[in-house]
Design an enzyme around this catalytic site. Structure first.
Site, PDB file in Angstrom:
ATOM      1  N   VAL A 211      10.037   9.603  -1.354  1.00 36.74           N
ATOM      2  CA  VAL A 211      11.484   9.755  -1.272  1.00 36.74           C
ATOM      3  C   VAL A 211      11.862  11.228  -1.153  1.00 36.74           C
ATOM      4  O   VAL A 211      12.758  11.598  -0.382  1.00 36.74           O
ATOM      5  CB  VAL A 211      12.161   9.120  -2.501  1.00 36.74           C
ATOM      6  CG1 VAL A 211      13.665   9.368  -2.480  1.00 36.74           C
ATOM      7  CG2 VAL A 211      11.863   7.631  -2.547  1.00 36.74           C
ATOM      8  N   GLU A 212      11.182  12.081  -1.905  1.00 35.54           N
ATOM      9  CA  GLU A 212      11.512  13.504  -1.910  1.00 35.54           C
ATOM     10  C   GLU A 212      11.128  14.204  -0.610  1.00 35.54           C
ATOM     11  O   GLU A 212      11.870  15.048  -0.113  1.00 35.54           O
ATOM     12  CB  GLU A 212      10.798  14.204  -3.074  1.00 35.54           C
ATOM     13  CG  GLU A 212      11.336  13.849  -4.456  1.00 35.54           C
ATOM     14  CD  GLU A 212      12.653  14.529  -4.772  1.00 35.54           C
ATOM     15  OE1 GLU A 212      13.177  15.259  -3.899  1.00 35.54           O
ATOM     16  OE2 GLU A 212      13.168  14.337  -5.875  1.00 35.54           O
ATOM     17  N   SER A 213       9.955  13.870  -0.075  1.00 34.64           N
ATOM     18  CA  SER A 213       9.426  14.691   1.014  1.00 34.64           C
ATOM     19  C   SER A 213       8.536  13.973   2.012  1.00 34.64           C
ATOM     20  O   SER A 213       8.003  14.609   2.926  1.00 34.64           O
ATOM     21  CB  SER A 213       8.596  15.823   0.410  1.00 34.64           C
ATOM     22  OG  SER A 213       7.449  15.273  -0.245  1.00 34.64           O
ATOM     23  N   TYR A 313      19.715   8.080  -4.711  1.00 34.31           N
ATOM     24  CA  TYR A 313      18.312   8.415  -4.995  1.00 34.31           C
ATOM     25  C   TYR A 313      17.635   7.394  -5.900  1.00 34.31           C
ATOM     26  O   TYR A 313      16.517   6.943  -5.610  1.00 34.31           O
ATOM     27  CB  TYR A 313      18.288   9.794  -5.660  1.00 34.31           C
ATOM     28  CG  TYR A 313      16.942  10.335  -6.046  1.00 34.31           C
ATOM     29  CD1 TYR A 313      16.114  10.942  -5.103  1.00 34.31           C
ATOM     30  CD2 TYR A 313      16.494  10.297  -7.369  1.00 34.31           C
ATOM     31  CE1 TYR A 313      14.892  11.472  -5.466  1.00 34.31           C
ATOM     32  CE2 TYR A 313      15.279  10.821  -7.737  1.00 34.31           C
ATOM     33  CZ  TYR A 313      14.478  11.419  -6.780  1.00 34.31           C
ATOM     34  OH  TYR A 313      13.256  11.948  -7.137  1.00 34.31           O
TER      35      TYR A 313
END
Length: 338
Positions: A211-213, A313
């Protein structure tokens, strides 16, 4: 006009330093403008710089304020307004070596803008209510939202309420379901899982890095977060990472240890994985204050009052963990716990 929007967006993404996850700093608009101008002087060619001379700094400041407000404000539907600028600037960022790290960050967040647009489309027009009150009805997992409290009988509500957590959950499950495994996952995930377990964090939470990167260690946010786990400099230092001469946030094992330690701490503080994930994104202080303000201990009790980015998120992380591991985020067990 299109070029003007592209330049403003590039200035914003490349130069701004807004309040970020893991911090609660206020925004210094003059500082943002100075940083943007410095970046432009260093990175843009003379022809583009000439165009920039004609850009009204107040307009740039206003654009930045709106971007900051939308990301850190608590109204999810506003994020839809960022989609056009984001999709316009992405190819520019990808075209230059100096800004590719920002492009990776932006690409992994296009989801939020697209999801907000999808949620907007689920919002039906305002309809007359009883006693002359005009209320908004949102398709909310079968729920009808009442008008906001303290609305006078002759008032008109012009803004639909935030979608419920259940609505966002359902949307993210559908959005992530068709996604192929990120290319780096096959190699990186087996390295990450033992590290998370060693820090007493469920191995399944390594998918937070998707999800982050998308497991890209070079991704950098305009706020200064770096690496596959998007750690801020202060957070990295607090968990033993070195930023110089080599930034360990870009290194898989050190970054994973730091991220897992942070998650372990947050779970110990809140005793709930949704709250821990929310705090990872927007900061433990924001989560704690919001819980106290609304007199609840559950994520559901504060979901619609957190920053818009965090509202997106948490269910995205939850849906990703469910897709990749077939497990419920809330049912994850701390390794070694009875």
């Amino acid at each position: 006009m299109k070029l003007r929007v592209m330049i403003l967006a590039m200035l914003l993404l490349a130069g701004c330093r807004w309040a970020s996850a893991q911090t609660n700093d206020a925004v210094d608009v003059n500082g943002l403008l100075n940083a943007a101008q410095a970046w432009a002087n260093d990175n843009l060619d003379d022809d583009v710089l000439k165009v920039l001379q004609g850009v009204d700094k107040e307009q740039v400041a206003d654009f930045m304020r709106h971007y900051q407000d939308y990301l850190k404000g608590d109204y999810v539907l506003d994020l839809a307004q960022l989609k056009s600028a984001a999709t316009t600037v992405l190819p520019l960022l990808e075209a230059h070596e100096e800004t590719k790290a920002y492009a990776g960050w932006l690409r992994s967040r296009l989801d939020y803008f697209e999801a907000a647009q999808e949620l907007q489309e689920l919002t039906v027009p305002a309809v007359p209510g009883t006693n002359g009150v005009v209320t908004n009805v949102v398709v909310n997992a079968g729920e009808t939202n009442p008008p906001p409290p303290n609305v006078a009988s002759n008032a008109v509500s012009t803004m639909p309420p935030n979608p419920s957590f259940k609505t966002e959950q359902a949307m993210w499950v559908k959005r992530v379901a068709p996604r192929a495994l990120p290319k780096a996952a096959a190699e990186v995930v087996p390295q990450l899982k033992p590290i998370f377990v060693s820090e007493q964090v469920p191995a399944e939470l390594v998918w937070l890095a998707e999800v982050e990167s998308e497991f890209n260690p070079s991704v950098e946010s305009p706020a200064g977060a770096l690496g596959m786990f998007q750690l801020m400099p202060a957070t990295a230092k607090a968990y033993g990472l070195s930023l110089w001469p080599f930034d360990e946030r870009k290194q898989t094992e050190p970054a994973a240890h730091a991220a897992a330690k942070l998650l372990h701490k947050l779970y110990g503080q809140f005793g709930d994985w949704r709250l821990a994930v929310a705090a990872y994104n927007c900061g433990e202080g924001r989560v704690a204050k919001t819980l106290a303000h609304y007199g609840t201990k559950s994520y559901e009790g504060i979901a619609t009052h957190l920053p818009a980015e965090t509202q997106m998120y948490v269910p995205k992380v939850e849906a990703t963990v469910a897709l990749r591991e077939g497990v419920d985020l809330q049912k994850l067990k701390v390794p070694g716990a009875l």
